[in-house]
Design a protein around this motif. Structure first.
Motif, PDB file in Angstrom:
ATOM      1  N   SER A 179       0.840  -1.210   0.000  1.00 18.15           N
ATOM      2  CA  SER A 179       0.000   0.000   0.000  1.00 18.15           C
ATOM      3  C   SER A 179       0.871   1.253   0.000  1.00 18.15           C
ATOM      4  CB  SER A 179      -0.898   0.054   1.239  1.00 18.15           C
ATOM      5  OG  SER A 179      -1.447  -1.185   1.507  1.00 18.15           O
ATOM      6  N   ILE A 180       1.891   1.264   0.873  1.00 19.03           N
ATOM      7  CA  ILE A 180       2.759   2.446   0.940  1.00 19.03           C
ATOM      8  C   ILE A 180       3.508   2.630  -0.372  1.00 19.03           C
ATOM      9  CG2 ILE A 180       4.849   3.362   2.036  1.00 19.03           C
ATOM     10  CD1 ILE A 180       3.707   2.319   4.680  1.00 19.03           C
ATOM     11  N   ALA A 181       3.977   1.525  -0.956  1.00 18.08           N
ATOM     12  CA  ALA A 181       4.722   1.630  -2.212  1.00 18.08           C
ATOM     13  C   ALA A 181       3.833   2.210  -3.308  1.00 18.08           C
ATOM     14  CB  ALA A 181       5.274   0.269  -2.621  1.00 18.08           C
ATOM     15  N   VAL A 182       2.587   1.725  -3.411  1.00 15.51           N
ATOM     16  CA  VAL A 182       1.687   2.213  -4.464  1.00 15.51           C
ATOM     17  C   VAL A 182       1.372   3.695  -4.260  1.00 15.51           C
ATOM     18  CG1 VAL A 182      -0.659   2.040  -5.385  1.00 15.51           C
ATOM     19  CG2 VAL A 182       0.669  -0.031  -4.972  1.00 15.51           C
ATOM     20  N   LEU A 183       0.964   4.054  -3.036  1.00 17.79           N
ATOM     21  CA  LEU A 183       0.578   5.445  -2.774  1.00 17.79           C
ATOM     22  C   LEU A 183       1.766   6.393  -2.944  1.00 17.79           C
ATOM     23  CD1 LEU A 183      -1.737   4.987   0.339  1.00 17.79           C
ATOM     24  CD2 LEU A 183      -2.411   5.734  -1.955  1.00 17.79           C
ATOM     25  N   SER A 184       2.925   6.031  -2.378  1.00 16.08           N
ATOM     26  CA  SER A 184       4.062   6.945  -2.467  1.00 16.08           C
ATOM     27  C   SER A 184       4.530   7.067  -3.913  1.00 16.08           C
ATOM     28  CB  SER A 184       5.212   6.486  -1.566  1.00 16.08           C
ATOM     29  OG  SER A 184       5.807   5.322  -2.062  1.00 16.08           O
ATOM     30  N   HIS A 194       8.380   8.217   2.474  1.00 15.75           N
ATOM     31  CA  HIS A 194       8.657   7.552   1.199  1.00 15.75           C
ATOM     32  C   HIS A 194       8.443   8.508   0.018  1.00 15.75           C
ATOM     33  CE1 HIS A 194       8.732   3.061   2.426  1.00 15.75           C
ATOM     34  NE2 HIS A 194       9.163   3.820   3.394  1.00 15.75           N
ATOM     35  N   VAL A 195       7.412   9.347   0.089  1.00 19.54           N
ATOM     36  CA  VAL A 195       7.206  10.329  -0.980  1.00 19.54           C
ATOM     37  C   VAL A 195       8.431  11.246  -1.051  1.00 19.54           C
ATOM     38  CG1 VAL A 195       5.832  12.305  -1.730  1.00 19.54           C
ATOM     39  CG2 VAL A 195       4.685  10.281  -0.822  1.00 19.54           C
ATOM     40  N   VAL A 250       8.025   8.333 -17.554  1.00 17.06           N
ATOM     41  CA  VAL A 250       7.189   8.368 -16.355  1.00 17.06           C
ATOM     42  C   VAL A 250       7.070   6.964 -15.765  1.00 17.06           C
ATOM     43  CG1 VAL A 250       4.874   8.852 -15.475  1.00 17.06           C
ATOM     44  CG2 VAL A 250       5.917  10.391 -17.138  1.00 17.06           C
ATOM     45  N   ILE A 251       6.893   5.965 -16.636  1.00 19.26           N
ATOM     46  CA  ILE A 251       6.783   4.587 -16.150  1.00 19.26           C
ATOM     47  C   ILE A 251       8.091   4.139 -15.506  1.00 19.26           C
ATOM     48  CG2 ILE A 251       6.509   2.186 -16.889  1.00 19.26           C
ATOM     49  CD1 ILE A 251       4.503   3.204 -18.968  1.00 19.26           C
ATOM     50  N   ALA A 252       9.213   4.477 -16.153  1.00 19.06           N
ATOM     51  CA  ALA A 252      10.512   4.104 -15.580  1.00 19.06           C
ATOM     52  C   ALA A 252      10.677   4.729 -14.205  1.00 19.06           C
ATOM     53  CB  ALA A 252      11.649   4.544 -16.497  1.00 19.06           C
ATOM     54  N   ALA A 253      10.294   6.008 -14.084  1.00 17.53           N
ATOM     55  CA  ALA A 253      10.423   6.703 -12.803  1.00 17.53           C
ATOM     56  C   ALA A 253       9.524   6.066 -11.751  1.00 17.53           C
ATOM     57  CB  ALA A 253      10.073   8.177 -12.971  1.00 17.53           C
ATOM     58  N   ALA A 254       8.295   5.721 -12.147  1.00 18.87           N
ATOM     59  CA  ALA A 254       7.359   5.124 -11.205  1.00 18.87           C
ATOM     60  C   ALA A 254       7.873   3.763 -10.724  1.00 18.87           C
ATOM     61  CB  ALA A 254       5.978   4.980 -11.842  1.00 18.87           C
ATOM     62  N   LEU A 255       8.434   2.967 -11.642  1.00 16.19           N
ATOM     63  CA  LEU A 255       8.969   1.655 -11.255  1.00 16.19           C
ATOM     64  C   LEU A 255      10.121   1.807 -10.267  1.00 16.19           C
ATOM     65  CD1 LEU A 255       8.979  -0.360 -14.592  1.00 16.19           C
ATOM     66  CD2 LEU A 255       7.624  -0.788 -12.536  1.00 16.19           C
ATOM     67  N   LEU A 256      10.983   2.794 -10.545  1.00 10.59           N
ATOM     68  CA  LEU A 256      12.104   3.034  -9.636  1.00 10.59           C
ATOM     69  C   LEU A 256      11.577   3.419  -8.256  1.00 10.59           C
ATOM     70  CD1 LEU A 256      15.173   3.336  -9.248  1.00 10.59           C
ATOM     71  CD2 LEU A 256      14.948   5.713  -9.955  1.00 10.59           C
ATOM     72  N   ALA A 257      10.596   4.328  -8.233  1.00  8.00           N
ATOM     73  CA  ALA A 257      10.032   4.780  -6.963  1.00  8.00           C
ATOM     74  C   ALA A 257       9.407   3.610  -6.206  1.00  8.00           C
ATOM     75  CB  ALA A 257       8.990   5.871  -7.208  1.00  8.00           C
ATOM     76  N   PHE A 258       8.677   2.765  -6.938  1.00 10.38           N
ATOM     77  CA  PHE A 258       8.022   1.616  -6.295  1.00 10.38           C
ATOM     78  C   PHE A 258       9.060   0.699  -5.660  1.00 10.38           C
ATOM     79  CE2 PHE A 258       6.168  -2.598  -6.111  1.00 10.38           C
ATOM     80  CZ  PHE A 258       4.884  -2.352  -5.641  1.00 10.38           C
ATOM     81  N   SER A 259      10.144   0.399  -6.420  1.00 15.01           N
ATOM     82  CA  SER A 259      11.112  -0.549  -5.879  1.00 15.01           C
ATOM     83  C   SER A 259      11.902   0.058  -4.724  1.00 15.01           C
ATOM     84  CB  SER A 259      12.048  -1.057  -6.982  1.00 15.01           C
ATOM     85  OG  SER A 259      12.734   0.019  -7.545  1.00 15.01           O
ATOM     86  N   LEU A 260      12.159   1.379  -4.775  1.00 15.58           N
ATOM     87  CA  LEU A 260      12.852   2.010  -3.647  1.00 15.58           C
ATOM     88  C   LEU A 260      11.979   1.969  -2.400  1.00 15.58           C
ATOM     89  CD1 LEU A 260      14.446   5.163  -5.323  1.00 15.58           C
ATOM     90  CD2 LEU A 260      15.651   3.169  -4.427  1.00 15.58           C
ATOM     91  N   SER A 261      10.675   2.214  -2.604  1.00 13.28           N
ATOM     92  CA  SER A 261       9.769   2.255  -1.462  1.00 13.28           C
ATOM     93  C   SER A 261       9.603   0.883  -0.820  1.00 13.28           C
ATOM     94  CB  SER A 261       8.407   2.803  -1.896  1.00 13.28           C
ATOM     95  OG  SER A 261       7.459   2.581  -0.887  1.00 13.28           O
TER      96      SER A 261
END
Lengths: 299, 288
Positions: A90-95, A170-171, A220-231
């Motif tokens: 949940s945190i990964a998706v929202l952040s 996380h954000v 944007v997708i690449a950035a979102a994937l990176l953010a998800f995996s970092l979170s």
């Protein structure tokens, strides 16, 4: 003549030996080294996967006892584990959603608009990435603790620590990574396509959604994937901002003293395999359909 | 919308505002707050007040100098080892990778799709006293029965080296990959030997990658506490362990905040010196 010919005669075999050494390094030692290095990088992952099939007698899953698939049959079968995994996701998706939106706006502003104070903005993006994680965690924690003394912050907003404070953290650490990823994609953006859309009578809103956005979508997708995996992987910052709330990494660390359940290795393996599959499949798909105009133009 | 076009600067700031405000409130201000908390006195039970107690910096530095020096030592050694391990690998991928370049890069990155904690725990399994390496080694009599890897500085440095390796390998690869082949050919045409060509062309051209990699590895390494916690012992604690302990176990916020501030100040000083030497564009990947 004789004097100068003599050293030449002596030096020749030495040079030959040196060249042979260089050639053998080039031909054998370097590839062999690369192979060993890649193997070394893979070892901990292989150990993690292997020990997901272990049947430890004691509490700790540190020594190999017997083969078993019990943990695989019941991957969430430890108290608190299912809840921790759900919280992490949940945190990964929202952040990811929040950080990607905020980061995309910053990226657009940085690449496409002239404004004063660009240096300071760049610095503010760069600094969080060059600050040790522990300092990011601690400084947020001090903010949350201090906020209890401020009358303008409603009681209980930030302290006790909660799901919300983890999400805020996380954000925060994701924004910079999103900006950097999207900015790299926006540089070299074909501006004439937007001008063409404007010439054809599209207003700015239509131009953005019909021309600009589809073009920057891969970034944007690449950035979102990176953010998800970092979170989903973050432990250090979460440790300082989580309080009683458990994410998957917090669960792992918490159970470390009592002995890590085999289920943790199972979930780790599932996450690893899905990430690898995802990258492999998306690479194969990209290779098949080169519909990306930005890349097509570069070629 | 046409108003935007007439005031591009304002449009830029409107796009920036939400994200920048967020970073100001939850990144920039908290570092100020961290500094203020370090100057608090009191206790978790009776509450804290701001007393501008600057003396805490002297006492924290004094009390935890062992851990501070150990962090610099472990972080520095691990950075050196990541460089030694990464350079030949990055060199091989950049110059000899050929059509396997992307697959090799993927093999370098893929292990890091696994959680940082799980990777470290795997090293715990590998280093365990009667584990998969030392168990058979002891049975064969290769090492004495009391020999340990776990809970030693060697294990901590090995863990840090492993965990931050890609932060060195990737910048090195990017720098090496950028070297135009024509430059190497020119060196050859001018009768430079293989070694001379490496020393006078390849190495200087790789320097930006070395700088970036060193920073990217050293910063997380020096502040790390997970490796020291899982692979080390109380005798091999780093500054991160002390900070974690001050906040999470004993609620001694001022000392923890003071140590974090020292860590941040030291690293920012190092980053700025680096930035002056190589330029921020090399560090943040352009634009800065």
């Amino acid at each position: 003549m004789v004097a100068s010919a003599a050293p030449n005669h002596i030096q020749k075999p030495r040079g030959h030996l040196g060249r042979r050494l260089v050639r053998s390094v080039d031909r054998w030692i370097l590839p062999l080294y690369a192979f060993v290095a890649v193997l070394y990088l893979a070892i901990p992952v292989l150990v993690m996967i292997a020990f997901s099939f272990n049947d430890p007698t004691g509490r700790s899953n540190l020594t190999w006892k017997a083969f078993s698939i019990n943990a695989w049959l019941d991957p969430l079968g430890k108290p608190g584990l299912a809840q921790a995994v759900t919280t992490s996701i949940s945190i990964a998706v929202l952040s990811t959603i929040i950080a990607t939106i905020l980061g995309l706006l910053i990226g657009l502003a940085l690449v496409r608009h002239a404004f004063r104070g660009r240096g300071i903005v760049n610095l503010l993006i760069f600094l969080p990435m060059s600050t040790p994680e522990i300092v990011l965690g601690v400084s947020l924690l001090t903010l949350f603790i201090a906020s209890t003394q401020w009358s303008f912050v409603p009681k209980g907003t930030f302290f006790p620590l909660s799901f919300t404070t983890i999400l805020i953290a996380h954000v925060m650490f994701n924004i910079s990574y999103v900006v950097v990823t999207i900015r790299a994609r926006l540089q070299g953006f074909p501006r004439h396509l937007e001008e063409a859309a404007a010439d054809l009578g599209a207003n700015e809103w239509t131009t953005f959604w019909r021309v600009t956005f589809p073009l920057i979508l891969p970034g944007v997708i690449a950035a979102a994937l990176l953010a998800f995996s970092l979170s989903i992987d973050d432990y250090v910052i979460t440790e300082f901002t989580s309080g009683q709330t458990q994410t998957f990494p917090i669960f792992i660390f918490g159970s470390q003293l009592r002995g890590i359940p085999v289920q943790v290795n199972v979930i780790g393996t599932i996450i690893f395999v899905s990430a690898v599959l995802f990258v492999v499949i998306s690479t194969l798909l990209q290779r098949r359909q080169r519909l990306d105009p930005v890349e097509a133009e570069e070629e | 919308m046409s108003w935007f076009r007439r005031h591009p600067s304002i449009a830029g700031w409107l796009l920036l505002a939400p994200g920048i405000l967020y970073l100001l409130v939850f990144y920039a201000y908290p570092t100020v707050q961290m500094f203020l908390v370090s100057l608090w006195t009191g206790s978790a039970a009776s509450g804290y007040t701001l007393t501008w107690n600057f003396g805490i910096y002297a006492s924290a530095l004094n009390q935890y100098q062992d851990q501070i020096f150990r962090s610099i030592e472990f972080g520095g050694l691990a950075t050196l080892f990541t460089f030694v391990l990464s350079f030949p690998l990055a060199y091989f991928i950049a110059f000899r990778g050929g059509r396997y370049k992307n697959i090799l890069l993927f093999l370098v990155i893929a292990p890091f799709f696994t959680s940082f904690l799980l990777r470290t725990i795997s090293w715990e399994i590998i280093f365990a006293d009667n584990g998969i390496v030392l168990g058979p080694a002891k049975e064969l009599g290769l090492v004495p029965p009391t020999f340990r890897l776990l809970a030693t500085p060697v294990a901590v440095i090995a863990g840090i080296t492993y965990n931050f390796l890609p932060f060195m390998t990737l910048p090195l690869y990017v720098a090496l990959e950028k070297i135009p082949p024509s430059l190497l050919e020119a060196a050859q045409d001018l009768y430079a030997g293989t070694w001379q060509r490496f020393r006078r062309v390849t190495l200087p051209m790789a320097l930006p990658g070395v700088f970036a990699g060193t920073l990217l590895t050293f910063i997380p390494a020096v502040g790390d506490f997970v490796n020291a916690e899982l692979l080390g012992s109380p005798q091999s604690q780093m500054i991160g362990n002390v900070i974690e302990n001050r906040f999470e176990k004993v609620s001694d916020y001022p000392t923890g905040a003071a140590l974090s501030f020292i860590l941040m100040a030291a690293i920012l000083a190092a980053v700025f010196i680096y930035a002056r030497l190589v330029g921020t564009e090399q560090l943040s990947g352009g634009g800065a």
